[in-house]
Design a protein around this motif. Structure first.
Motif, PDB file in Angstrom:
ATOM      1  N   ARG A 223      13.086  85.117  58.749  1.00 48.90           N
ATOM      2  CA  ARG A 223      14.026  84.159  59.092  1.00 48.90           C
ATOM      3  C   ARG A 223      15.349  85.166  58.880  1.00 48.90           C
ATOM      4  O   ARG A 223      16.000  85.465  59.544  1.00 48.90           O
ATOM      5  CB  ARG A 223      14.043  82.787  58.855  1.00 48.90           C
ATOM      6  CG  ARG A 223      13.212  81.543  59.768  1.00 48.90           C
ATOM      7  CD  ARG A 223      13.692  80.688  59.481  1.00 48.90           C
ATOM      8  NE  ARG A 223      13.196  79.875  60.062  1.00 48.90           N
ATOM      9  CZ  ARG A 223      11.917  79.014  59.474  1.00 48.90           C
ATOM     10  NH1 ARG A 223      11.822  78.721  57.933  1.00 48.90           N
ATOM     11  NH2 ARG A 223      11.623  77.960  60.197  1.00 48.90           N
TER      12      ARG A 223
ATOM     13  N   VAL B 113       6.747  74.546  65.756  1.00 51.98           N
ATOM     14  CA  VAL B 113       7.253  72.710  67.013  1.00 51.98           C
ATOM     15  C   VAL B 113       6.180  72.542  66.338  1.00 51.98           C
ATOM     16  O   VAL B 113       6.222  71.217  66.361  1.00 51.98           O
ATOM     17  CB  VAL B 113       6.912  73.811  68.707  1.00 51.98           C
ATOM     18  CG1 VAL B 113       7.413  72.586  69.322  1.00 51.98           C
ATOM     19  CG2 VAL B 113       8.484  74.447  68.886  1.00 51.98           C
TER      20      VAL B 113
ATOM     21  N   VAL C  63      15.603  80.064  68.719  1.00 50.13           N
ATOM     22  CA  VAL C  63      16.509  80.220  68.980  1.00 50.13           C
ATOM     23  C   VAL C  63      17.598  80.783  68.657  1.00 50.13           C
ATOM     24  O   VAL C  63      17.556  81.669  68.353  1.00 50.13           O
ATOM     25  CB  VAL C  63      16.642  78.643  67.973  1.00 50.13           C
ATOM     26  CG1 VAL C  63      15.802  77.638  68.513  1.00 50.13           C
ATOM     27  CG2 VAL C  63      16.460  79.402  66.333  1.00 50.13           C
TER      28      VAL C  63
ATOM     29  N   ASN D 153      17.262  83.216  65.169  1.00 51.09           N
ATOM     30  CA  ASN D 153      16.129  82.330  64.481  1.00 51.09           C
ATOM     31  C   ASN D 153      14.831  81.809  65.225  1.00 51.09           C
ATOM     32  O   ASN D 153      15.053  82.253  66.169  1.00 51.09           O
ATOM     33  CB  ASN D 153      16.410  80.932  64.429  1.00 51.09           C
ATOM     34  CG  ASN D 153      16.200  80.809  62.095  1.00 51.09           C
ATOM     35  OD1 ASN D 153      15.001  80.930  61.830  1.00 51.09           O
ATOM     36  ND2 ASN D 153      16.981  80.059  61.378  1.00 51.09           N
TER      37      ASN D 153
ATOM     38  N   GLU E 205      11.853  78.594  64.968  1.00 56.49           N
ATOM     39  CA  GLU E 205      11.197  77.049  64.315  1.00 56.49           C
ATOM     40  C   GLU E 205      10.232  77.254  64.718  1.00 56.49           C
ATOM     41  O   GLU E 205       9.733  77.353  65.848  1.00 56.49           O
ATOM     42  CB  GLU E 205      12.715  76.383  64.797  1.00 56.49           C
ATOM     43  CG  GLU E 205      13.336  76.238  64.703  1.00 56.49           C
ATOM     44  CD  GLU E 205      14.208  75.968  63.216  1.00 56.49           C
ATOM     45  OE1 GLU E 205      13.304  75.638  62.452  1.00 56.49           O
ATOM     46  OE2 GLU E 205      15.299  76.177  62.821  1.00 56.49           O
TER      47      GLU E 205
ATOM     48  N   GLU F  22       5.234  78.119  57.607  1.00 51.53           N
ATOM     49  CA  GLU F  22       6.205  77.614  57.692  1.00 51.53           C
ATOM     50  C   GLU F  22       6.977  78.468  56.264  1.00 51.53           C
ATOM     51  O   GLU F  22       7.863  79.190  56.384  1.00 51.53           O
ATOM     52  CB  GLU F  22       6.936  76.033  56.692  1.00 51.53           C
ATOM     53  CG  GLU F  22       7.009  75.264  57.567  1.00 51.53           C
ATOM     54  CD  GLU F  22       8.213  75.925  58.536  1.00 51.53           C
ATOM     55  OE1 GLU F  22       8.801  76.768  58.474  1.00 51.53           O
ATOM     56  OE2 GLU F  22       8.154  74.817  59.376  1.00 51.53           O
TER      57      GLU F  22
ATOM     58  N   ILE G 263       5.767  78.079  68.009  1.00 50.49           N
ATOM     59  CA  ILE G 263       6.984  78.135  68.159  1.00 50.49           C
ATOM     60  C   ILE G 263       8.244  78.031  68.753  1.00 50.49           C
ATOM     61  O   ILE G 263       7.415  78.004  70.151  1.00 50.49           O
ATOM     62  CB  ILE G 263       7.360  79.149  66.800  1.00 50.49           C
ATOM     63  CG1 ILE G 263       6.166  80.249  68.028  1.00 50.49           C
ATOM     64  CG2 ILE G 263       5.844  79.522  66.044  1.00 50.49           C
ATOM     65  CD1 ILE G 263       6.313  82.053  67.324  1.00 50.49           C
ATOM     66  N   GLN G 264       9.185  78.508  68.549  1.00 49.08           N
ATOM     67  CA  GLN G 264       9.866  78.426  69.246  1.00 49.08           C
ATOM     68  C   GLN G 264      11.564  78.803  68.880  1.00 49.08           C
ATOM     69  O   GLN G 264      11.754  79.376  67.984  1.00 49.08           O
ATOM     70  CB  GLN G 264      11.064  76.979  69.641  1.00 49.08           C
ATOM     71  CG  GLN G 264      12.366  77.107  70.945  1.00 49.08           C
ATOM     72  CD  GLN G 264      12.365  75.918  71.050  1.00 49.08           C
ATOM     73  OE1 GLN G 264      11.949  75.035  71.397  1.00 49.08           O
ATOM     74  NE2 GLN G 264      14.519  75.246  70.973  1.00 49.08           N
TER      75      GLN G 264
ATOM     76  N   GLN H  73      17.775  85.913  61.048  1.00 54.65           N
ATOM     77  CA  GLN H  73      19.327  85.814  61.468  1.00 54.65           C
ATOM     78  C   GLN H  73      20.102  86.454  61.189  1.00 54.65           C
ATOM     79  O   GLN H  73      21.574  86.612  61.616  1.00 54.65           O
ATOM     80  CB  GLN H  73      19.663  83.872  59.938  1.00 54.65           C
ATOM     81  CG  GLN H  73      18.581  83.292  59.972  1.00 54.65           C
ATOM     82  CD  GLN H  73      18.509  82.009  58.729  1.00 54.65           C
ATOM     83  OE1 GLN H  73      18.774  82.846  57.175  1.00 54.65           O
ATOM     84  NE2 GLN H  73      17.973  81.205  58.446  1.00 54.65           N
TER      85      GLN H  73
END
Length: 277
Positions: A90, A103, A116, A99, A101, A83, A113-114, A94
Motif C-alpha cells: 500500500r 473485497v 482504487v 490503493n 482494497e 491484509e 481485490i479492488q 499510495q
C-alpha cells in the motif's frame, strides 16, 4: 479496553528505564502465565471432538481471537495474512495516488481485490497486479491460487485530464529494461501506432500526452489488433469483434480478460517502454 491499555503504555513510556524494564518484565510474566493457562484449556478441549467445534466458534470472536493471537496460541488467519500482504504494498501504491482494497476471501484458495484511486483503470494496472500485489499475496499466502480483480468504481484520474501515473510503481523500482520506442508526434492523437521492438509487437495509443502500450494481441485468440477500428478510445479486434478500452486495456466484450500492458514513460518528447526479457 484498548484505549485504556494504550493510555497506560503512554504513561510507562515516560518513566525512567529501570522502571520501564520492571513493568515490561511484569507484563511478560503475566503474559506467560496466561499463555500457559490458555494452552492447557485448548489442549483439554481439543481432546473432545464435540468441544473442538465450540472452540472454533469461540475463537472466531474478534476479542478472543485477538487475545489468542497476542499470546501466539493461534496462527494468523488467512484474512489477516492477506491484509498483511496488501499492507506491504500500500505505501508504494499510495505514493502514486492509488490503493488496493480486499473485497472478499473465499477459502481455501480464492481472493477478490479492488484497485482504487489512480490504480483503478490505470493502463499499468495489470503490471501492478502481477509484479506487486499478486506477488505479495502469494508470498504471504501460498495457498491462494486465484486472485480476482473486481472492477472499481472510483475515478482513475486527478480530474484535470492528466494521468496521475503512466507507469506501474513496481516498474519504477528499476531503471533497467527501458527502450526508446517512438516520439509523441509519431503516435496519432486518439489513434494507435504499432511497432516491432526486440521481436515484440507493441500497440501504442495516445490521448493528448497520455500514452499507453499493450501487446499487439487480442486477449481472445491472440490475433493482432492493429487493423482494428479505433473510435472514441476503443479498439475493435478485426477478427472476432472483441472491443478494448485503450486507456486501460479492459475488454468491454468479456470483462474477465484484458490486454497485456507494457509500462511506458514519456521523457521529453520520447516514449520509452519497459520490455520483458
Amino acid at each position: 479496553m484498548l484505549k485504556s491499555i494504550e493510555s497506560l503504555e503512554a504513561i510507562v513510556q515516560g518513566w525512567d528505564e529501570s522502571h520501564r524494564l520492571t513493568v515490561e518484565a511484569l507484563r511478560q510474566a503475566v503474559d506467560d502465565l496466561h499463555k500457559e493457562a490458555f494452552a492447557r484449556v485448548i489442549r483439554g478441549i481439543k481432546a473432545e471432538p464435540a468441544a473442538l467445534e465450540a472452540l472454533k466458534q469461540v475463537a472466531s470472536d474478534e476479542v478472543v481471537y485477538a487475545v489468542l493471537r497476542y499470546l501466539e496460541l493461534v496462527k494468523p488467519s488467512l484474512h489477516e495474512r492477506i491484509e498483511q500482504a496488501l499492507g506491504s504494498v500500500r505505501p508504494l501504491l499510495q505514493g502514486h495516488g492509488g490503493n488496493v482494497e480486499l473485497v472478499s476471501v473465499a477459502p481455501p484458495d480464492t481472493v477478490e481485490i479492488q484497485l482504487v484511486g489512480a490504480c483503478d483503470g490505470c493502463p499499468s494496472s495489470g503490471l501492478t497486479l502481477t509484479e506487486g500485489i499478486e506477488k505479495a499475496i502469494r508470498e504471504h499466502c501460498p495457498e491462494i491460487l486465484t486472485i480476482k480483480k473486481v472492477k472499481g468504481s472510483l475515478p482513475a484520474s486527478n480530474g484535470h485530464g492528466a494521468a496521475v501515473s503512466f507507469i506501474s510503481p513496481f516498474a519504477l523500482r528499476s531503471d533497467t529494461g527501458w527502450h526508446a520506442a517512438v516520439t509523441l508526434e509519431e503516435i496519432p492523437d486518439a489513434g494507435i501506432k504499432v511497432l516491432e521492438l526486440n521481436g515484440q509487437s507493441l500497440l501504442f495509443s495516445r490521448q493528448d500526452h497520455r500514452v499507453t502500450c499493450f501487446e499487439n494481441a487480442c486477449a481472445h485468440m491472440g490475433m493482432p489488433l492493429d487493423m482494428g477500428e479505433v473510435e472514441q478510445g476503443v479498439i475493435t479486434c478485426p477478427y472476432h469483434g472483441f472491443r478494448y478500452d485503450l486507456s486501460s486495456g479492459e475488454c468491454l466484450t468479456a470483462p474477465e480478460v484484458q490486454l497485456v500492458p507494457r509500462a511506458v514513460r514519456v521523457v521529453g518528447s520520447t516514449v520509452e517502454v519497459k520490455l520483458k526479457g
